[in-house]
Design a protein around this motif. Structure first.
Motif, PDB file in Angstrom:
ATOM      1  N   ASN A   1      67.514  49.424  -8.188  1.00  0.00           N
ATOM      2  CA  ASN A   1      66.715  50.245  -7.271  1.00  0.00           C
ATOM      3  C   ASN A   1      67.343  51.635  -7.176  1.00  0.00           C
ATOM      4  N   PRO A   2      67.224  52.426  -8.227  1.00  0.00           N
ATOM      5  CA  PRO A   2      67.906  53.739  -8.260  1.00  0.00           C
ATOM      6  C   PRO A   2      67.459  54.704  -7.162  1.00  0.00           C
ATOM      7  N   SER A   3      66.385  54.393  -6.496  1.00  0.00           N
ATOM      8  CA  SER A   3      65.954  55.276  -5.396  1.00  0.00           C
ATOM      9  C   SER A   3      66.825  55.093  -4.158  1.00  0.00           C
ATOM     10  N   ILE A   4      67.591  54.023  -4.159  1.00  0.00           N
ATOM     11  CA  ILE A   4      68.460  53.737  -3.014  1.00  0.00           C
ATOM     12  C   ILE A   4      69.881  54.151  -3.377  1.00  0.00           C
ATOM     13  N   LYS A   5      70.435  55.027  -2.579  1.00  0.00           N
ATOM     14  CA  LYS A   5      71.810  55.497  -2.798  1.00  0.00           C
ATOM     15  C   LYS A   5      72.598  55.295  -1.510  1.00  0.00           C
ATOM     16  N   ILE A   6      73.850  54.900  -1.658  1.00  0.00           N
ATOM     17  CA  ILE A   6      74.725  54.670  -0.511  1.00  0.00           C
ATOM     18  C   ILE A   6      76.075  55.282  -0.810  1.00  0.00           C
ATOM     19  N   PRO A   7      76.879  55.533   0.221  1.00  0.00           N
ATOM     20  CA  PRO A   7      78.243  56.034  -0.029  1.00  0.00           C
ATOM     21  C   PRO A   7      79.036  55.001  -0.799  1.00  0.00           C
ATOM     22  N   PHE A   8      79.896  55.477  -1.685  1.00  0.00           N
ATOM     23  CA  PHE A   8      80.678  54.541  -2.492  1.00  0.00           C
ATOM     24  C   PHE A   8      81.577  53.671  -1.622  1.00  0.00           C
TER      25      PHE A   8
ATOM     26  N   ASP B   1      73.682  46.186   1.208  1.00  0.00           N
ATOM     27  CA  ASP B   1      72.859  47.384   1.328  1.00  0.00           C
ATOM     28  C   ASP B   1      71.772  47.461   0.254  1.00  0.00           C
ATOM     29  N   CYS B   2      72.050  47.010  -0.940  1.00  0.00           N
ATOM     30  CA  CYS B   2      71.099  47.095  -2.051  1.00  0.00           C
ATOM     31  C   CYS B   2      70.247  45.830  -2.132  1.00  0.00           C
ATOM     32  N   PRO B   3      68.935  45.980  -2.383  1.00  0.00           N
ATOM     33  CA  PRO B   3      68.079  44.793  -2.523  1.00  0.00           C
ATOM     34  C   PRO B   3      68.499  43.877  -3.663  1.00  0.00           C
ATOM     35  N   ASP B   4      69.186  44.447  -4.672  1.00  0.00           N
ATOM     36  CA  ASP B   4      69.620  43.617  -5.801  1.00  0.00           C
ATOM     37  C   ASP B   4      71.060  43.140  -5.650  1.00  0.00           C
TER      38      ASP B   4
ATOM     39  N   ASN C   1      66.658  34.958  -9.742  1.00  0.00           N
ATOM     40  CA  ASN C   1      65.395  35.143 -10.455  1.00  0.00           C
ATOM     41  C   ASN C   1      64.425  35.958  -9.613  1.00  0.00           C
ATOM     42  N   SER C   2      63.848  36.978 -10.168  1.00  0.00           N
ATOM     43  CA  SER C   2      62.903  37.829  -9.456  1.00  0.00           C
ATOM     44  C   SER C   2      61.562  37.144  -9.317  1.00  0.00           C
ATOM     45  N   PRO C   3      60.864  37.359  -8.213  1.00  0.00           N
ATOM     46  CA  PRO C   3      59.519  36.803  -8.087  1.00  0.00           C
ATOM     47  C   PRO C   3      58.527  37.466  -9.018  1.00  0.00           C
ATOM     48  N   LEU C   4      58.885  38.603  -9.586  1.00  0.00           N
ATOM     49  CA  LEU C   4      58.038  39.295 -10.548  1.00  0.00           C
ATOM     50  C   LEU C   4      58.737  39.320 -11.892  1.00  0.00           C
ATOM     51  N   THR C   5      57.948  39.192 -12.941  1.00  0.00           N
ATOM     52  CA  THR C   5      58.534  39.264 -14.277  1.00  0.00           C
ATOM     53  C   THR C   5      58.852  40.716 -14.603  1.00  0.00           C
ATOM     54  N   VAL C   6      59.630  40.891 -15.637  1.00  0.00           N
ATOM     55  CA  VAL C   6      59.994  42.242 -16.057  1.00  0.00           C
ATOM     56  C   VAL C   6      58.746  43.047 -16.392  1.00  0.00           C
TER      57      VAL C   6
ATOM     58  N   ARG D   1      58.783  50.229 -13.027  1.00  0.00           N
ATOM     59  CA  ARG D   1      60.129  50.765 -13.222  1.00  0.00           C
ATOM     60  C   ARG D   1      60.593  51.446 -11.918  1.00  0.00           C
ATOM     61  N   ASN D   2      61.884  51.237 -11.601  1.00  0.00           N
ATOM     62  CA  ASN D   2      62.503  51.803 -10.392  1.00  0.00           C
ATOM     63  C   ASN D   2      61.803  51.346  -9.119  1.00  0.00           C
ATOM     64  N   SER D   3      61.226  50.108  -9.176  1.00  0.00           N
ATOM     65  CA  SER D   3      60.488  49.614  -8.008  1.00  0.00           C
ATOM     66  C   SER D   3      61.446  49.042  -6.981  1.00  0.00           C
ATOM     67  N   ASP D   4      61.198  49.326  -5.712  1.00  0.00           N
ATOM     68  CA  ASP D   4      62.001  48.755  -4.635  1.00  0.00           C
ATOM     69  C   ASP D   4      61.617  47.307  -4.358  1.00  0.00           C
ATOM     70  N   LEU D   5      60.560  46.807  -5.052  1.00  0.00           N
ATOM     71  CA  LEU D   5      60.131  45.427  -4.823  1.00  0.00           C
ATOM     72  C   LEU D   5      61.031  44.433  -5.534  1.00  0.00           C
ATOM     73  N   ASP D   6      61.911  44.924  -6.424  1.00  0.00           N
ATOM     74  CA  ASP D   6      62.781  44.031  -7.184  1.00  0.00           C
ATOM     75  C   ASP D   6      63.884  43.517  -6.271  1.00  0.00           C
ATOM     76  N   THR D   7      63.873  42.216  -6.001  1.00  0.00           N
ATOM     77  CA  THR D   7      64.867  41.615  -5.119  1.00  0.00           C
ATOM     78  C   THR D   7      65.752  40.641  -5.859  1.00  0.00           C
ATOM     79  N   ALA D   8      65.773  40.685  -7.203  1.00  0.00           N
ATOM     80  CA  ALA D   8      66.633  39.791  -7.974  1.00  0.00           C
ATOM     81  C   ALA D   8      68.039  40.371  -8.030  1.00  0.00           C
ATOM     82  N   LEU D   9      69.018  39.479  -8.076  1.00  0.00           N
ATOM     83  CA  LEU D   9      70.406  39.920  -8.204  1.00  0.00           C
ATOM     84  C   LEU D   9      70.607  40.672  -9.506  1.00  0.00           C
ATOM     85  N   ALA D  10      71.271  41.770  -9.442  1.00  0.00           N
ATOM     86  CA  ALA D  10      71.534  42.566 -10.637  1.00  0.00           C
ATOM     87  C   ALA D  10      72.783  42.092 -11.361  1.00  0.00           C
TER      88      ALA D  10
END
Length: 569
Positions: free
Chosen positions: A49-56, A65-68, A84-89, A94-103
């Protein structure tokens, strides 16, 4: 002025140290392949989720903090997120915040002296030493409840390498055995192909023979019905032909009779001449002459003359019969051959032939009766006439023999077709990759389990035999070879689906008040054909875990051996 070389080296080392210090240390629990995402020491961007940024500084702060979950590689804060994501690849933008699978695959354990591995986030700081995945104990860094996991990687690594060496040798042996099975299966398959080619050639010859015999039968039947004509064109049917043959034979016999009578008459004249000489000798010899030889000759002649006096006139009847026989055909007592030569079809020919003697003169019957019987036997044996005790409508022996030969050829063709059908069906039957299970068909293995011995005969049947007693229960007959998906725990401790080869057996003995028994034989790679476990998954439905070289990956083509997975053996 140039600086000494030692000072230059120190300056270079200092510059490298300063450059390296610009990059933050790799966070706890992070695998080296993900280090590139953590190079910025001020800001962290969530991997999926590259749209989400946090302090290191928020990385590994035990707060998700991150959905993944990529901001917590070393804690269990994001353990609630599914791998496993509820949505397939393909479905995820791309860059969707809906992705909740572990990275990240899990907590990374360096395991120096052994193999690095990942531990599921749920097991971090749970107070349990997970030496199977994390032999260095780094997953319990917080020492929850006072738990301290010592580093056992050296010992575990040594045991693992020893086991790995054993597994590798076992795999090499298994692949060698699989190669032998493939060679044997290939040989058997080629034998079937060769046998099919032979059967096809034999069938072609048998069908050609059948066609020829059909033609022979038709010809025999036609000849059986065919009108047989005499040499002068008169008359029709078998009786006509037989009359013609009989006429010729009677003429031969009559000629022989006339010749014999001539010889007889000549002999009689010579005998009469000798009798006259002996009679004159008897009258004129001197009885007072003392010669015993002469006296014996006279007495013998007197006995002979006395016997002849009793037979005078006895041969007159035989001479009259011979005179009748010697008469030419057409005369008053001769045979009326024209009656037989002009006989019409439709009459009962065999009966007429058998009663032929009734139409002959009495004087001729006694003379040629044995000849008629002999000729009739010859005609019956050669199928020209039906036997006297058979129905006049029955076919001749020639037709019967032709029919029997055709029926035998038809039976041979049918047998060859059945064999060819079976061989072709066997060639098309599923025997696994490269038909490897041809080499195992009928090979039986067994396992003792409590009061029973379980038996598996490849591609034939499964059985449950009582160890004490002779009772045996069929658990199924071969149905097909296939695959099934099964859940297994991988090295990371995760449950994953894997494809397994199976052999299915159905139509076993019926259970009391239940279905027919069936067995699913699950195959795994192994050096030996061996039953590891048998279980009844539900009523009368069994599963067998069986190892076999035939289940190992690779080897179907020479030099084409797939790499072995770590848990394959």
């Amino acid at each position: 002025m140039r600086l000494p070389q030692s000072l230059l080296l120190l300056a270079a080392a200092g510059s490298a140290a300063q450059a390296s210090s610009d990059k933050p240390a790799r966070p706890r629990g992070l695998g080296p392949e993900f280090a590139k995402f953590y190079e910025d020491s001020t800001t962290f961007t969530c991997i999926s989720n590259p749209s989400i940024k946090i302090p290191f500084s928020a990385v590994n702060d035990d707060y998700c903090d991150c959905p993944d979950g990529s901001d917590e590689p070393g804690t269990s804060a994001c353990a609630h997120i599914s791998r496993n994501s509820p949505l397939t690849v393909a479905d995820r933008p791309r860059n969707s915040d809906l992705d909740t699978a572990l990275a990240l695959p899990g907590f990374y354990c360096k395991n120096k002296g052994h193999r690095p591995s990942y531990v599921p986030f749920q097991r971090i700081n749970d107070g349990i030493c997970d030496y199977e995945q994390c032999c260095d104990g780094s997953d319990e860094w917080a020492r929850v409840g006072g738990t301290k996991c010592e580093d056992r990687c050296k010992e575990i690594g040594k045991q693992w390498r020893k086991q790995e060496e054993h597994n590798q040798k076992s795999m090499t042996a298994a692949l060698r055995k699989k190669k032998d099975l493939l060679v044997d299966a290939g040989r058997q398959q080629q034998e079937i192909k060769d046998h099919i080619a032979i059967l096809e050639a034999e069938l072609q010859g048998a069908e050609l023979k059948e066609q020829n015999l059909e033609a022979d039968l038709q010809l025999a039947q036609e000849q059986d019905r065919k009108v047989v004509r005499t040499g002068n064109g008169k008359g029709k049917g078998k009786v006509n032909a037989l009359a013609n043959l009989a006429k010729g034979r009677v003429d031969e016999l009559r000629t022989a009779l006339v010749d014999v009578r001539r010889q007889r008459d000549e002999t009689r004249e010579r005998v009469k001449e000798l009798e006259d000489i002996l009679a004159k000798f008897k009258v004129e010899y001197n009885p007072n002459f003392n010669d015993e030889g002469v006296k014996r000759a006279v007495r013998s002649y007197e006995d002979y003359a006395a016997r002849e006096q009793g037979t005078e006139g006895a041969n007159d009847a035989a001479d009259r019969d011979l005179d009748e026989i010697a008469k030419a055909d057409g005369e008053e007592s001769g045979v009326n051959w024209e009656h037989w030569e002009n006989a019409e079809d439709g009459c009962n020919e065999p009966d007429l032939v058998y009663k032929l003697a009734a139409y002959l003169p009495p004087s001729l019957v006694s003379f040629i009766e044995d000849k008629v019987i002999s000729a009739r036997s010859f005609l019956e044996e050669n199928g020209i006439l039906a036997k006297a005790d058979e129905d006049s409508s029955s076919e001749s022996k020639a037709v019967t023999q032709a029919r029997e030969a055709l029926e035998a050829a038809q039976a041979s063709v049918k047998t060859l077709k059945n064999k060819l059908r079976d061989q072709r069906a066997d060639l098309e039957k599923e025997y696994g990759a490269a038909s490897i299970f041809r080499a195992l068909k009928g090979v039986c293995i067994s396992q003792d389990a409590g009061e029973y011995t379980y038996e598996h005969c490849f591609l034939e049947s499964t059985k449950q035999n009582q160890r004490k007693g002779s009772n045996s229960v069929s658990m199924g007959k071969f149905s097909h070879i296939g695959t099934t998906s099964m859940e297994e725990v991988n090295e990371a401790g995760e449950v994953v689906n894997v494809e397994k080869m199976i052999i299915q057996y159905d139509r076993g003995q019926s259970c009391w008040n239940g279905p027919s028994r069936s067995t699913k034989v699950i195959l795994e790679c192994g050096e030996e054909n061996k039953i590891l476990k048998t279980a009844e998954e539900e009523k009368c439905v069994y599963s067998m875990l069986v190892t076999s070289p035939a289940a190992c990956a690779g080897g179907e083509e020479e030099g084409n051996v797939a790499p072995r997975s770590k848990d394959e053996l």
